[in-house]
Design an enzyme around this catalytic site. Structure first.
Site, PDB file in Angstrom:
ATOM      1  N   GLU A 194      55.596  47.580  56.013  1.00 28.72           N
ATOM      2  CA  GLU A 194      54.651  46.675  55.777  1.00 28.72           C
ATOM      3  C   GLU A 194      54.619  45.351  56.442  1.00 28.72           C
ATOM      4  O   GLU A 194      55.426  45.448  57.269  1.00 28.72           O
ATOM      5  CB  GLU A 194      55.806  46.119  54.854  1.00 28.72           C
ATOM      6  N   LYS A 201      56.544  49.107  46.574  1.00 29.69           N
ATOM      7  CA  LYS A 201      57.200  48.573  45.692  1.00 29.69           C
ATOM      8  C   LYS A 201      57.280  49.910  45.178  1.00 29.69           C
ATOM      9  O   LYS A 201      56.176  50.847  44.914  1.00 29.69           O
ATOM     10  CB  LYS A 201      56.284  47.616  44.541  1.00 29.69           C
ATOM     11  N   CYS A 313      37.147  33.688  46.323  1.00 34.16           N
ATOM     12  CA  CYS A 313      36.927  32.037  47.172  1.00 34.16           C
ATOM     13  C   CYS A 313      37.338  30.728  46.981  1.00 34.16           C
ATOM     14  O   CYS A 313      37.672  30.229  47.564  1.00 34.16           O
ATOM     15  CB  CYS A 313      35.286  32.109  46.401  1.00 34.16           C
ATOM     16  N   CYS A 314      37.624  30.744  45.932  1.00 37.65           N
ATOM     17  CA  CYS A 314      38.612  29.866  45.482  1.00 37.65           C
ATOM     18  C   CYS A 314      40.776  29.842  45.567  1.00 37.65           C
ATOM     19  O   CYS A 314      41.187  29.946  45.619  1.00 37.65           O
ATOM     20  CB  CYS A 314      38.497  29.021  44.195  1.00 37.65           C
ATOM     21  N   PRO A 590      22.603 -14.461  33.493  1.00 41.43           N
ATOM     22  CA  PRO A 590      21.945 -13.370  33.492  1.00 41.43           C
ATOM     23  C   PRO A 590      23.414 -12.084  34.821  1.00 41.43           C
ATOM     24  O   PRO A 590      23.673 -12.846  35.556  1.00 41.43           O
ATOM     25  CB  PRO A 590      20.936 -12.911  34.562  1.00 41.43           C
ATOM     26  N   GLY A 593      27.743 -10.542  32.036  1.00 40.15           N
ATOM     27  CA  GLY A 593      28.972  -9.708  31.636  1.00 40.15           C
ATOM     28  C   GLY A 593      28.731  -9.475  30.128  1.00 40.15           C
ATOM     29  O   GLY A 593      30.584  -9.949  29.253  1.00 40.15           O
TER      30      GLY A 593
END
Length: 906
Positions: A194, A201, A313-314, A590, A593
């Site tokens: 191992e 197993k 990959c992720c 101008p 808000g």
């Protein structure tokens, strides 16, 4: 760990999770069966995890043994220590016994405590495995946090946004040759032990399929998240002897199916472009299975299972992570996608233009980024202005409201002063409705609410009723509950927190009565009191974010939740008593808000008057702004022309925006709006009108009442939208409009706003260029757009605005052709995706907007190109330039050409 159906108790001003009966006390717990002890411990851990991730709260334990107990039991304490990965249990948990109930008080999780970096959320299990030598380990949440950060960073550094492509396992000839074999002898010794790349197993005495379902997920996850490897099922680990599984105990076809099925159900998460496909599962690109025969004495004895796993990959999970939250008063487990997003979410980087208002390194899990534009007040300054903490006696604020309430209600002053007698230092924040302040429906029968923030006291929410209601106690706890949740999950308060409640009935003769059951029924530990000025200020700064925070338009642009802060001016106007301010004219410069204010006041109207979307009407001049507001789903939205055509029988309240550009060609819109809101003479509706005379871009009568007849007026003179160079240009144009106002603007109206305040500190650019031809103009726009795209901007950041709507189609076709012209070298470097060019009706799409300046009124984009901004009426030239420039947040290009396109006659 088993999942339990835990109940969230109602009628408390805090999250209270009932875990049912649990045995408390070390000696008592030692007498339990192991299975029962584990079940009780798991219920408490699940509830604790949910509260840690949801702003804190209380675990309610019904004691199975009713003797006095001061401690939970060592196994429960250790379980909670493991959960927070810290020996300092009291940093997050405290316990109190009250009669037959045992309460565990839970503070909200915070990412960072002292010098130990904690992950953003608490988890019972990450379900992420890795290899360490010959061992397969489940990562704890801190290890998982670092692992995910590294994976995400690797993708972000990849030029094509890909994770590392599937690679081969580190080459090992013995492993390769064994995996390629189809036959083994019973008792044969494999030629390798191992290792990190190999796991042995034996088949269990359990049912074979159940056993494979149990072991395969962890080992496949570990190999996939590490350097890859091989799992051999049917080999004794120490002797390395092939044992196999007797053929009598297994069906070959079902064995193959089971392996495929277990692996296909593993949870995956992609940081790379595969995320767009919805996180596709692990497939044969990453693993290969093989079932070889095992012979004994020349006969088929059984089978050996071999699984080869490549590096993924992720990220591969053995199952969904175990991390719990409370949603809508239900204890729920986060999905894999939700869990990863919370683990790696760092928020957007807006440091260039905004000041971060929260220390995100210590934020609670549900807390979102909060920003204020550079040059505006920080939350500390806003707190000192709105809710100052002094070393003197208790302060009542706002003072004007306190005087109003005392004059309106007999006995109120005496009642409040009596309740405040024991308080030496702090602040009492009064409101006609804290429910409305928290964006909840207004509660009937409430005279006022008062929030006490005082030293050596729990925060207390007082409610004074003018009438007794059956449902009032539920409403009271709901308001206090919402306030506590928002202070932590929106305001980012990181310490221990509770909100106590007290409810009084005040009769018409001034007689006061403390209502039964109005006090909070849980006795919180002393550590939940505010100890000093610093804790009071921290809590009040969180309150500033709760009251002044609003969902920024950047949220839609960035694809994540971002809060901005209102200015002090905006907050003062929005705090007005709507029952006393039925009609209001809000004059705003101008970029001050006004549209944000219009949206906020419509939300408040819904809560104060308990009305529906169909009862509130928003009116503007242009279709694009109408559609933009309509998508908010808070009101009916129409243009002025549509408003004049119909009756609007369901409408009770009206908000009018950009009113300076309204006209009366279709009738007197102001008279009609006033008649609608005053249908009920004894209970009129709201009519608020937002306008800016500086941005008047026509020479017609607007239909607005004369300034002298605008009896109720407010001013917004803090400009918050534009970068410094653009703001400087706006100031110049404002002065020019003041000196030479067009005849359509009422005399003296431009002096209403006084001296403007311009937020400073945001970099940007303004450029003026002249060209000989239209082709040169559109070529310049196309080239600048390509540069912006290379620098990370997208089409949704850009608007091209013209003075006349009649020439829009001609410019659109010419710009489209210019955008298509690319050299062969550019084609190699850039994505050959056709950039869409649409009118302002598509302002929320990822496209370049090309439209007239007037149709873009009330909207904004980061980059604006203004082409030939010359109106038909020279008297409003400066107004049109002012309107154009105010639409640009960071970059403004004003381009002109001598050869003007001919307008197409209809």
């Amino acid at each position: 760990m088993n999942h339990y159906l835990l109940e969230v108790e109602p009628f408390y001003p805090d999250l209270v999770i009932n875990v049912g009966k649990v045995t408390i006390g070390e000696l008592n717990r030692k007498q339990l069966q192991k299975n029962q002890r584990t079940q009780e411990k798991d219920k408490v851990k699940q509830a604790a995890c949910a509260l840690l991730n949801s702003g804190g709260g209380v675990i309610l334990v019904k004691m199975a043994n009713e003797k006095n107990q001061s401690e939970m039991g060592l196994d429960l304490e250790q379980a909670l220590r493991d959960l927070i990965q810290s020996p300092e249990l009291h940093a997050f948990f405290e316990t109190v016994q009250q009669k037959s109930c045992f309460y565990i008080f839970v503070k909200s999780w915070t990412s960072d405590t002292s010098s130990t970096l904690k992950p953003p959320i608490c988890s019972l299990s990450s379900s992420l495995y890795c290899r360490s030598g010959t061992s397969t380990l489940c990562m704890d949440s801190r290890q998982a946090f670092n692992f995910l950060k590294t994976k995400k960073m690797n993708v972000e550094r990849s030029p094509i946004n890909e994770g590392f492509p599937p690679t081969n396992i580190p080459r090992n000839e013995h492993l390769i040759s064994v995996f390629q074999r189809n036959r083994f002898e019973f008792g044969e010794v494999l030629p390798f032990p191992e290792s990190e790349l190999a796991e042995f197993k034996q088949f269990s005495t359990k049912r074979i399929q159940e056993y494979l379902k149990e072991i395969i997920p962890g080992y496949v996850s570990a190999f996939a998240n590490s350097r890859g490897g091989y799992l051999f099922v049917g080999v004794e680990d120490k002797s390395r002897k092939v044992q196999g599984c007797a053929k009598e105990n297994v069906d070959l076809n079902s064995l193959e199916y089971k392996i495929e099925n277990v692996i296909s159900k593993l949870h995956t998460f992609h940081f790379c472009s595969l995320r767009l496909l919805g996180h596709p599962p692990i497939n044969h690109q990453f693993f290969e299975k093989k079932i070889a025969e095992v012979h004994k004495d020349g006969n088929l004895y059984g089978y050996l299972c071999m699984i080869k796993v490549k590096p993924f990959c992720c990220v591969v999970f053995s199952e969904a992570p175990s991390s719990w939250v409370v949603k809508e008063k239900q204890v729920c487990c986060l999905t894999t996608e939700e869990w990863v997003d919370k683990m790696v979410d760092t928020g957007p980087d807006l440091a260039e233009d905004f000041n971060n208002q929260l220390d995100l390194s210590q934020k609670p899990p549900s807390c979102r980024p909060v920003y204020s534009r550079k040059g505006l007040d920080h939350k500390k300054a806003l707190q000192k202005a709105l809710f100052p903490v002094s070393s003197g006696p208790l302060q009542y604020t706002p003072k004007s409201l306190w005087k109003e309430l005392c004059s309106e209600h007999k006995g109120l002053k005496e009642l409040i002063n009596m309740e405040m007698q024991p308080i030496c230092q702090g602040i009492l924040i009064l409101s006609r409705s804290w429910a409305v302040d928290l964006s909840l429906p207004e509660e009937q029968g409430v005279i006022c609410d008062a929030l006490l923030i005082a030293q050596n006291s729990y925060p207390i929410l007082y409610t004074i009723l003018g009438e007794k209601g059956k449902e009032m106690q539920f409403d009271r706890t709901h308001t206090a509950f919402t306030l506590k949740q928002k202070l932590v999950n929106k305001g980012g308060y990181p310490r221990k927190l509770c909100i106590m409640t007290k409810t009084f009935y005040l009769g018409s003769e001034g007689n006061a009565e403390l209502l039964a059951g109005s006090n909070s029924s849980i006795d919180y530990p002393e550590s939940y009191k505010l100890a000093d000025d610093q804790q009071m200020e921290d809590l009040l700064q969180s309150l500033v974010i709760v009251l002044l925070g609003f969902r920024s338009f950047l949220s839609d642009e960035l694809g994540c939740e971002v809060l901005n802060l209102l200015t002090h001016q905006q907050y003062e106007i929005l705090s007005k008593n709507l029952y006393k301010t039925r009609e209001l004219f809000v004059h705003g410069l101008p970029g001050s808000g006004k549209t944000i204010m219009a949206i906020k006041i419509m939300k408040k109207i819904r809560n104060v008057f308990h009305c529906e979307t169909k009862n509130i009407l928003y009116i503007c001049e242009n279709q694009p702004l109408r559609d933009f507001i309509s998508h908010k789903n808070i009101c009916e939205a129409v243009t002025r022309k549509t408003f004049m055509k119909y009756d609007f029988k369901d409408i009770q309240h009206i908000i009018i925006d950009e009113a300076q550009n309204f006209r009366t060609e279709d009738g007197e819109w102001y008279d009609k709006a006033k008649n609608i809101t005053w249908r009920k003479r004894d209970d009129p509706g709201i009519l608020w009108i937002f306008l800016d005379y500086f941005q008047t871009t026509h020479m017609y009568y607007s239909g607005l009442p004369a300034p002298s007849d605008q009896n109720s007026r407010e001013k917004l003179y803090t400009v918050v939208r534009n970068a410094d160079p653009i703001a400087n240009y706006l100031q110049e144009k404002i002065e020019e409009v003041k000196k030479n106002p067009p005849p359509s603007i009422p005399s003296g109206s431009l002096a209403m706003l006084g001296e403007a305040i311009w937020a400073q500190g945001v970099s940007g650019k303004i450029k003026f260029r002249n060209f000989m031809s239209l082709e040169q103009v559109v070529t310049c726009v196309a080239e600048k757009c390509r540069v912006f795209f290379k620098n990370g901007y997208s089409p949704k950041h850009i608007a091209v605005l013209l003075s006349k709507s009649e020439v829009v189609d001609e410019y659109k076709e010419k710009l489209r052709r210019a955008m298509r012209r690319r050299s062969s070298s550019q084609m190699d470097e850039e994505s050959n995706v056709l950039v869409q060019i649409k009118d302002a009706l598509h302002v929320t799409d990822n496209c370049i907007v090309l439209d007239s300046i007037r149709r873009f009124s009330g909207l904004e984009r980061t980059i604006v190109f203004g082409i030939n901004p010359q109106p038909n009426e020279r008297a409003v030239t400066n107004n049109l330039l002012l309107c154009l420039a105010s639409r640009a947040k960071k970059h403004l290009y004003i381009l002109t050409n001598r050869q003007r396109p001919q307008s197409k006659k209809p």
